[in-house]
Write an enzyme that holds these catalytic residues in place. Structure first.
Site, PDB file in Angstrom:
ATOM      1  N   GLU A   1      -4.643  -8.509  -0.839  1.00 35.98           N
ATOM      2  CA  GLU A   1      -5.447  -8.326   0.374  1.00 35.98           C
ATOM      3  C   GLU A   1      -6.875  -8.146  -0.091  1.00 35.98           C
ATOM      4  OE1 GLU A   1      -4.277  -5.408   3.314  1.00 35.98           O
ATOM      5  OE2 GLU A   1      -2.154  -5.833   2.980  1.00 35.98           O
TER       6      GLU A   1
ATOM      7  N   GLU B   1       0.844  -1.209   0.000  1.00 33.59           N
ATOM      8  CA  GLU B   1       0.000   0.000   0.000  1.00 33.59           C
ATOM      9  C   GLU B   1       0.873   1.251   0.000  1.00 33.59           C
ATOM     10  OE1 GLU B   1      -3.244  -0.216   2.874  1.00 33.59           O
ATOM     11  OE2 GLU B   1      -4.107  -1.909   1.784  1.00 33.59           O
TER      12      GLU B   1
HETATM   13  O1  AHR Z   1      -5.199  -6.126   6.642  1.00 33.67           O
HETATM   14  C1  AHR Z   1      -5.128  -5.003   7.467  1.00 33.67           C
HETATM   15  C2  AHR Z   1      -4.498  -3.804   6.804  1.00 33.67           C
HETATM   16  O2  AHR Z   1      -5.301  -3.396   5.741  1.00 33.67           O
HETATM   17  C3  AHR Z   1      -3.145  -4.040   6.172  1.00 33.67           C
HETATM   18  O3  AHR Z   1      -2.106  -3.935   7.068  1.00 33.67           O
HETATM   19  C4  AHR Z   1      -3.071  -2.943   5.159  1.00 33.67           C
HETATM   20  O4  AHR Z   1      -2.257  -3.275   4.064  1.00 33.67           O
HETATM   21  C5  AHR Z   1      -4.520  -2.721   4.777  1.00 33.67           C
HETATM   22  O5  AHR Z   1      -4.859  -1.384   4.786  1.00 33.67           O
END
Ligand code: AHR
Length: 490
Positions: free
Chosen positions: A290, A173
């Site tokens: 994710e 991110e």
């Molecule tokens: O999964 C939780 C968080 O969500 C992670 O650390 C981040 O990459 C995302 O914003």
């Protein structure tokens, strides 16, 4: 009556097993208490890693696990987590509750966990607060098969053989917690880091379906570098959020969340189109490293630990999302649900020495036969419902699914998102194949059904009687259900 057509003669592509990947971050009790209890724990363990969790995960067959974050990755320095455990430094986990990170679980422990469950490790390097040299040396420590100082250090830490870490993420991110870069600035950083990594490199993609990030990243990559070598994938993140809470929601909120999950289809379609414009030979895979539901945390838990329960609704989100990835097997090369244990849409919840497999974990176990199958084209024709509460009304097909072929076996997964009604579905086989029997299982229940530490087996897959014969057969999917059919082809 709905219709689900499977054309076994129209192959989309091989389903990369990594679509069934997980994500495990140093966040809340994912790693500590979830995976790691330490060698001295009374909880049965293998070198500090929970045996119950390993046994449950092995049934789900996670092919790859992403680690150590998440936001944590861009504040993690790998050398803190190697060497004798009693001399590892204690740091502050600034993103997740400012708890003290003991570093008892580091590179060697994570790779051992992966080996125990049969997964490949996917490491995320630190771009936000790290250095190119740091990542380059982590790669050498893990993978160099020779007599360098770092390889000797690895051997002294217990692994004379290389750890063979295949996947290396360049930050996480980086449009946000990973350094707040613009796409162009991140692209320049990415090339610099990637130049020193030997392995499959994964670039940070957009937040949700932010096509502009993708276009600006690839435009700069093509203009300034022209070199797409060793880029295995480009990784988006998409959390579909919540509607109501994890366990309390109305029927409308049931539909609302499933519809938000189904937006993954739009993300995949639009992101792959944007990538195709710069990478027409499709050398770079689309990754979603994710994804999942994100509910308000369970009352009484640390808000920064992101602990949530997981119901049949989460299972429907997981199943419909995995079906989307299967249907785009020609572009999606990996996906990692967030997160494996005790955080967000977990497969497993633990409490002391207790453990439950969530409805989402059940879906992963049911869907495992898709891994490495050939995805074949499917179409669906079903009643669609008008779902409200999403900035306007959205039509949602109640039935969705995917299909894959391995040898003489056709594997079909189907969901019925209707909260109250069973739906009859004609499964119609095209491509000159016929069904000649098989076995089926179904996951269903009341729409809020979930597993607790006191009632750990409330929701789970059960055998499902279906007469699977000929080129067309009918299956009656219960309301709120996920079904998996292994069909012998004649
Ligand atoms: O999964 C939780 C968080 O969500 C992670 O650390 C981040 O990459 C995302 O914003």
């Amino acid at each position: 009556m709905a219709k689900f057509t499977v054309n076994t003669g129209d192959v989309v592509g091989r389903i990369n097993p990594n679509i069934y990947g997980h994500f495990a971050e140093h966040l809340g009790s994912c790693i500590y208490d979830g995976v790691w209890v330490g060698e001295d724990s009374e909880i049965p363990n293998t070198n500090g890693i929970r045996n119950d969790v390993v046994a449950a995960l092995k049934k789900m067959k996670p092919p790859v696990i992403r680690w150590p974050g998440g936001c944590f990755a861009d504040d993690y320095h790998w050398e803190d987590g190697v060497g004798p455990r009693d001399s590892r430094p204690r740091r502050v986990n600034i993103h997740w509750g400012e708890v003290v990170e003991s570093n008892q679980f580091g590179t060697q422990e994570f790779v051992q966990f992966c080996r125990l469950v049969g997964a490949e490790p996917y490491f995320v390097g630190n771009v936000g607060s790290g250095a190119v040299r740091e990542l380059r040396e982590w790669v050498e420590y893990c993978n160099f098969d020779g007599d360098s100082t770092l390889a000797q250090r690895r051997a002294a830490d217990g692994s004379p053989e290389p750890l063979d870490v295949t996947y290396w993420g360049v930050g996480n991110e980086n449009w946000g917690c990973g350094g707040h870069f613009s796409p162009e600035d991140y692209c320049a950083e990415f090339r610099r880091y990637a130049s020193y990594v030997r392995g499959n490199v994964i670039a940070c993609g957009p937040s949700g379906n932010d096509v502009e990030w993708t276009v600006r990243f690839f435009r700069k990559l093509r203009k300034d570098y022209q070199d797409f070598r060793n880029i295995h994938g480009f990784a988006a993140h998409y959390y579909c959020g919540t509607a109501g809470t994890a366990t309390e929601y109305t029927v409308d909120q049931w539909y609302e969340l499933i519809t938000k999950g189904l937006r993954m289809e739009e993300l995949v379609v639009q992101q792959r189109a944007a990538m195709d414009a710069y990478d027409p030979d499709r050398k770079i895979g689309l990754i979603v490293d994710e994804w999942g539901t994100w509910h308000p945390v369970e009352e009484g838990t640390n808000p920064r630990f992101l602990y949530q329960q997981n119901t049949l609704r989460d299972a429907l989100v997981a199943a419909t999302t995995l079906d989307i990835f299967n249907r785009h097997a020609d572009k999606v090369v990996m996906a990692n649900i967030a997160q494996t244990i005790n955080v967000l849409q977990a497969m497993i919840l633990t409490q002391g020495d207790k453990m439950v497999v969530t409805p989402t974990g059940c879906v992963y176990e049911m869907y495992a036969p898709h891994q490495d199958g050939m995805s074949v084209r499917t179409t669906v024709d079903s009643e669609s419902l008008v779902v409200k509460g999403l900035n306007g009304d959205v039509d949602m097909d109640v039935i969705s699914g995917s299909a894959s072929v391995k040898g003489d076996t056709l594997f079909v997964t189907l969901t019925n998102a209707h909260a109250a009604d069973a739906v009859k579905v004609i499964v119609s086989l095209l491509g000159g194949t016929r069904a000649n029997g098989g076995t089926a299982r179904v996951l269903t229940g009341e729409i809020h059904a979930h597993n607790t530490f006191d009632a750990p087996e409330t929701v789970g897959p059960v055998p499902f009687e279906v007469e699977m014969k000929g080129s067309d057969f009918v299956i009656e999917l219960p309301a709120a259900s996920v079904a998996a059919l292994e069909i012998a082809l004649a």
